[in-house]
Design a protein around this motif. Structure first.
Motif, mmCIF file in Angstrom:
data_model
loop_
_atom_site.group_PDB
_atom_site.id
_atom_site.type_symbol
_atom_site.label_atom_id
_atom_site.label_comp_id
_atom_site.label_asym_id
_atom_site.label_seq_id
_atom_site.Cartn_x
_atom_site.Cartn_y
_atom_site.Cartn_z
ATOM 1 N N UNK A 59 -23.870 10.459 1.339
ATOM 2 C CA UNK A 59 -23.485 11.611 2.151
ATOM 3 C C UNK A 59 -24.111 12.889 1.600
ATOM 4 N N UNK A 60 -24.116 13.032 0.287
ATOM 5 C CA UNK A 60 -24.664 14.239 -0.324
ATOM 6 C C UNK A 60 -26.149 14.379 0.002
ATOM 7 N N UNK A 61 -26.874 13.265 -0.045
ATOM 8 C CA UNK A 61 -28.302 13.301 0.245
ATOM 9 C C UNK A 61 -28.548 13.640 1.712
ATOM 10 N N UNK A 62 -27.802 13.006 2.621
ATOM 11 C CA UNK A 62 -28.000 13.263 4.043
ATOM 12 C C UNK A 62 -27.554 14.674 4.421
ATOM 13 N N UNK A 63 -26.501 15.144 3.780
ATOM 14 C CA UNK A 63 -26.037 16.501 4.060
ATOM 15 C C UNK A 63 -27.105 17.526 3.685
ATOM 16 N N UNK A 68 -26.533 22.624 8.828
ATOM 17 C CA UNK A 68 -27.121 23.496 9.845
ATOM 18 C C UNK A 68 -28.132 24.476 9.260
ATOM 19 N N UNK A 69 -27.802 25.095 8.162
ATOM 20 C CA UNK A 69 -28.717 26.061 7.572
ATOM 21 C C UNK A 69 -30.034 25.436 7.175
ATOM 22 N N UNK A 175 -40.926 3.890 9.649
ATOM 23 C CA UNK A 175 -40.514 4.261 8.295
ATOM 24 C C UNK A 175 -41.685 4.757 7.455
ATOM 25 N N UNK A 176 -42.799 4.077 7.550
ATOM 26 C CA UNK A 176 -43.940 4.442 6.714
ATOM 27 C C UNK A 176 -44.513 5.806 7.083
ATOM 28 N N UNK A 177 -44.211 6.270 8.313
ATOM 29 C CA UNK A 177 -44.762 7.551 8.761
ATOM 30 C C UNK A 177 -43.826 8.721 8.506
ATOM 31 N N UNK A 178 -42.627 8.451 7.992
ATOM 32 C CA UNK A 178 -41.633 9.507 7.824
ATOM 33 C C UNK A 178 -42.047 10.485 6.729
ATOM 34 N N UNK A 179 -41.856 11.767 6.999
ATOM 35 C CA UNK A 179 -42.211 12.795 6.019
ATOM 36 C C UNK A 179 -41.215 12.807 4.871
ATOM 37 N N UNK A 180 -41.674 13.212 3.691
ATOM 38 C CA UNK A 180 -40.817 13.199 2.503
ATOM 39 C C UNK A 180 -39.670 14.191 2.602
ATOM 40 N N UNK A 181 -39.814 15.250 3.415
ATOM 41 C CA UNK A 181 -38.770 16.267 3.544
ATOM 42 C C UNK A 181 -37.715 15.904 4.569
ATOM 43 N N UNK A 182 -37.819 14.735 5.183
ATOM 44 C CA UNK A 182 -36.872 14.325 6.206
ATOM 45 C C UNK A 182 -35.780 13.459 5.595
ATOM 46 N N UNK A 183 -34.824 13.029 6.453
ATOM 47 C CA UNK A 183 -33.705 12.212 5.973
ATOM 48 C C UNK A 183 -34.190 10.897 5.381
ATOM 49 N N UNK A 184 -35.170 10.271 6.009
ATOM 50 C CA UNK A 184 -35.665 8.997 5.492
ATOM 51 C C UNK A 184 -36.326 9.201 4.137
ATOM 52 N N UNK A 185 -37.081 10.280 4.002
ATOM 53 C CA UNK A 185 -37.689 10.575 2.703
ATOM 54 C C UNK A 185 -36.650 10.757 1.621
ATOM 55 N N UNK A 186 -35.523 11.416 1.963
ATOM 56 C CA UNK A 186 -34.444 11.616 0.991
ATOM 57 C C UNK A 186 -33.798 10.294 0.604
ATOM 58 N N UNK A 338 -21.391 13.846 9.064
ATOM 59 C CA UNK A 338 -22.557 14.357 8.354
ATOM 60 C C UNK A 338 -23.459 15.164 9.272
ATOM 61 N N UNK A 339 -23.566 14.751 10.511
ATOM 62 C CA UNK A 339 -24.488 15.395 11.441
ATOM 63 C C UNK A 339 -23.912 16.598 12.163
ATOM 64 N N UNK A 340 -22.784 17.127 11.717
ATOM 65 C CA UNK A 340 -22.122 18.227 12.417
ATOM 66 C C UNK A 340 -23.050 19.427 12.593
#
Length: 411
Positions: A59-63, A68-69, A175-186, A338-340
């Motif tokens: 949750x901490x990683x996805x948050x 929102x910010x 998955x292989x195309x996901x950027x490192x700054x996105x949720x999948x990268x996290x 998490x997605x609020x």
């Protein structure tokens, strides 16, 4: 209030103070239980179904991505996705609101999950179809008391497996195309296995796009039915935009009219219209003894329309005070959705972009019928038409992609 939904006790909690107290309770006392567990055949071991330290870690990683910010960095890409979908819909004489907003919500959450232009239109259609395959069955399973006959249970398992394979195929491609700054990268950086990452992706895609897509259909409905609302939001969009007509992310938290609009839609039509917890150990609440294994049901739909806490609760009213304790479209406490933040941002962008550049006419029944309760609240058939506003209606120049296009003749 005791509900009779089978041999094990199920309690509907209707006092918002008590709801918040129980949602914030230590997970040793109250935590996810058997209703949530019924989602595991589809979403696997993800933040939706996990407990304890593993849940908190994920949750901490996805948050860190969906707050929102933080999510405001995706505003240009999400706004572009909204305009693209709207221009396409404006070429049709009539379109279903939910058929427009559900794939659009999926596209926006995929921007945060994977990055821009990672998911193809074919992938989007596959996920929408996968949701269609499993949603009604999940809703039936959640409150089913007696087991299905063997042949129906086998057919249901085959549908779920087909839906899971469809989603797995999409996940494997993107998955292989996901950027490192996105949720999948996290999630990759967290060290999760391929299966664990897949379960989180499935959860976010299924839960995120369908809930937001349902609420977004009501955004479109009220833009087309409340006199003067679209004009007020168009003015707010203009005041919140730069010289090129792009919404400025740093101003959106102060765009009060669109924020109130989103909150009121989520009050009337909370996508997560109920959620549950299980009692983990014997406790007494308000002089009622609860046993380990008892289920607790919390229903935002009921709380948001309770006349004890809202004046004229069934009325659409943008002047309401949303700081009250009876407002919780995303839950409360340490396990709040998490997605609020991302969902609120998506809906605000939709309201502003649509009001700024399009006139919306509702072609179906007004007032609209009630939604259908399922895993989420499914909107009724809301048919509408979109027309690109003439530039003279607003004292600005439309972005090039929003210039009026010819309407395609009906076949």
């Amino acid at each position: 209030m005791r509900l009779h939904l089978g041999p094990k006790p199920v309690w509907l909690v209707t006092d918002p103070d008590l709801v918040r107290h129980l949602l914030k309770a230590d997970e040793i006392l109250v935590d996810k239980g058997r209703f949530v567990g019924k989602l595991r055949p589809v979403v696997g071991q993800s933040t939706l179904t996990l407990n304890g330290e593993e849940n908190r870690k994920r949750r901490a990683v996805l948050h860190s991505v969906f707050a929102k910010g933080v999510a405001q960095r995706f505003v240009p890409e999400m706004s572009a996705a909204i305009r693209e979908a709207a221009v396409s819909a404006s070429r049709e004489s009539e379109v279903s609101a939910h058929a427009l907003t559900a794939p659009l919500a999926l596209r926006m959450i995929c921007i945060a999950m994977f990055g821009k232009d990672v998911l193809s239109r074919g992938d989007e259609r596959a996920i929408v179809e996968a949701v269609r395959l499993v949603e009604s069955d999940l809703a039936d399973d959640l409150f089913r008391v007696l087991p299905l006959p063997p042949w129906k249970a086998a057919a249901r398992r085959r549908k779920r497996e087909l839906a899971r394979r469809m989603i797995d195929a999409v996940v494997a491609r993107v998955r292989a195309r996901a950027a490192s700054s996105t949720a999948v990268g996290a999630l990759i950086a967290l060290g999760l296995s391929d299966i664990e990452i897949r379960d989180e992706i499935v959860t976010m895609l299924l839960a995120g796009h369908h809930t937001t897509g349902s609420a977004a259909a009501w955004i479109m409905y009220y833009l087309g039915t409340v006199p003067g609302l679209a004009e007020e939001l168009a003015a707010e969009a203009e005041a919140s935009s730069d010289d090129a007509g792009e919404l400025r992310p740093e101003i959106l938290p102060r765009a009060s009219k669109s924020l109130a609009f989103v909150r009121e839609v989520l009050r009337l039509y909370p996508s997560a219209h109920w959620f549950s917890r299980d009692v983990r150990t014997d406790i007494t609440v308000r002089n009622i003894p609860l046993k380990a294994g008892d289920a607790l049901i919390f229903c935002p739909w009921q709380l948001h329309r309770d006349e004890h806490y809202w004046v004229d609760p069934d009325k659409f009213d943008l002047t309401r005070n949303f700081t009250g304790k009876a407002y919780l479209p995303f839950g409360a406490g340490p396990r709040v959705c998490i997605g609020m933040g991302l969902a609120n941002l998506e809906l605000q962008l939709l309201a502003l972009e649509m009001a700024a550049a399009f006139s919306i006419t509702i072609k179906s029944a007004v007032p609209a019928p009630l939604p259908t309760p399922s895993v989420t609240l499914i909107p009724p058939d809301i048919q509408l038409s979109l027309k690109v506003r003439e530039p003279r209606e607003r004292n600005i120049v439309l972005p090039r992609e929003l210039e009026p296009m010819p309407v395609r003749a009906a076949s």
